[in-house]
Design an enzyme around this catalytic site. Sequence first.
Site, PDB file in Angstrom:
ATOM      1  N   GLU A  21       0.885  -1.483  -0.125  1.00 21.98           N
ATOM      2  CA  GLU A  21      -0.126   0.208   0.188  1.00 21.98           C
ATOM      3  C   GLU A  21       0.721   1.224  -0.426  1.00 21.98           C
ATOM      4  O   GLU A  21       1.806   1.601   0.359  1.00 21.98           O
ATOM      5  CB  GLU A  21      -0.237  -0.154   1.315  1.00 21.98           C
ATOM      6  CG  GLU A  21      -1.881   1.033   1.849  1.00 21.98           C
ATOM      7  CD  GLU A  21      -2.947   2.009   0.951  1.00 21.98           C
ATOM      8  OE1 GLU A  21      -2.917   3.064   0.081  1.00 21.98           O
ATOM      9  OE2 GLU A  21      -3.069   1.117   0.296  1.00 21.98           O
TER      10      GLU A  21
ATOM     11  N   CYS B 265     -13.749  -1.367  -9.164  1.00 19.72           N
ATOM     12  CA  CYS B 265     -15.341  -0.781  -8.840  1.00 19.72           C
ATOM     13  C   CYS B 265     -15.887  -0.151  -9.918  1.00 19.72           C
ATOM     14  O   CYS B 265     -16.628   0.785 -10.571  1.00 19.72           O
ATOM     15  CB  CYS B 265     -14.718   0.192  -7.902  1.00 19.72           C
ATOM     16  SG  CYS B 265     -13.335   1.157  -7.884  1.00 19.72           S
TER      17      CYS B 265
END
Length: 410
Positions: free
Chosen positions: A288, A368
């Site tokens: 991340e 998404c």
Amino acid sequence: MQGQDVELDVTTIAHGGISVARLDGRVVFVTDAIPGERVVARITDDRKKSFWRADTVSVVEASEHRRPHVWDAASIDRDPAQRAGGAEFGHIALPHQRELKRQVLVDALTRMGHLDASVTDGVSVEALAGDDDLSGTRWRTRIRLHVDESGRPGPFAARSHTVVPVDDLPLATEAVEEAAPLEQLFPGEEQIDILAPAEGGARLIIGSQAKTTVRERVGDREFQLDDGGFWQVHRLAATTLTEAVQDLVDPARFDPRAMNLDLYGGVGLLAAAVGDRFGQATRITSVESDPRATDHAAENLQEWIGATAVTGRVERWISQLASTASAGERERLNRATVVLDPPRSGAGKDVVMRIASIEPAQIIYVACDPVALARDVALFAERGYRVEALRAFDLFPNTHHLETVVRLSR
């Protein structure tokens, strides 16, 4: 033509929550309409030769799927410039919203992702528990309001940066709506975030105030993160995606001792999903770029002895891994499961090519945006990876957004 009202026959749905019509052979993208309707629409942009844009101002022949908008502030009764954004499907019955989302997803995956019907046949956009009972409202645990020149907070109008004053927030959970300071003034501020995490009650984040830690829960597991950090917005989204990833990982291809990866890992939600599915000895590295999220991921994953959280931009980190892996590491990468949950823009060519170059056993892609997913699926196909399984979820009722989880393998 800009500013002129015209009658249009709406034919299909397009990506982004807009419908498609034609005027004298030219494509017109129309907001607040439903395929099958005849509407009066106002031309808002006629600068392109290939297409124009328009806003519906009235309905001549309504679809059987049209209903009163769930949010008066976004209703067709308002001037388009003053319609609140963020609920662009709120005038459509929920089952048909999901059908339109399915059409967009299937179209993207077949046309851009080059998937055949055997993969997309039978795909549905799955509802989350309780959403139908609430007409697709009361699901947002986080919401952002913007502040106008007078200090009044509100959402942006659709497709603009105009702040619209509103009296309610029906997509928000009751706790978020009750905490939202809709009648207060915040001169000098730009935005206000309201969130209601699983623990500790609702709270406001005004401007760039100091971060605090909140706790979220998925089943019996607790996750800590910054109050302004990323967490799934729907009250059931984190649980739904955890279960979907666990469902789509093929246990026959999973090796807990391989160099399993969780890319764009955030605070470790999906790495934890894999760990819970396959045991505490599972080896998985969560990558991340946000160092605060990585710090939280390290805490959230500490019970798995093989779990590691590292800070790095995924494209750089995976590139270095692919170019420097030893023979032993490459063998463990070949046995790996890679989970990735990239931003709305998708992983992109560089990341896809680097993932494919380490030749993992399987890839679980959480998306998404269906168009970005389709583009990346096509790129994976160039390197020999095919979609084997697919599920789609209505994590954003009354909007055009959806979430898709796919499994790819060689």
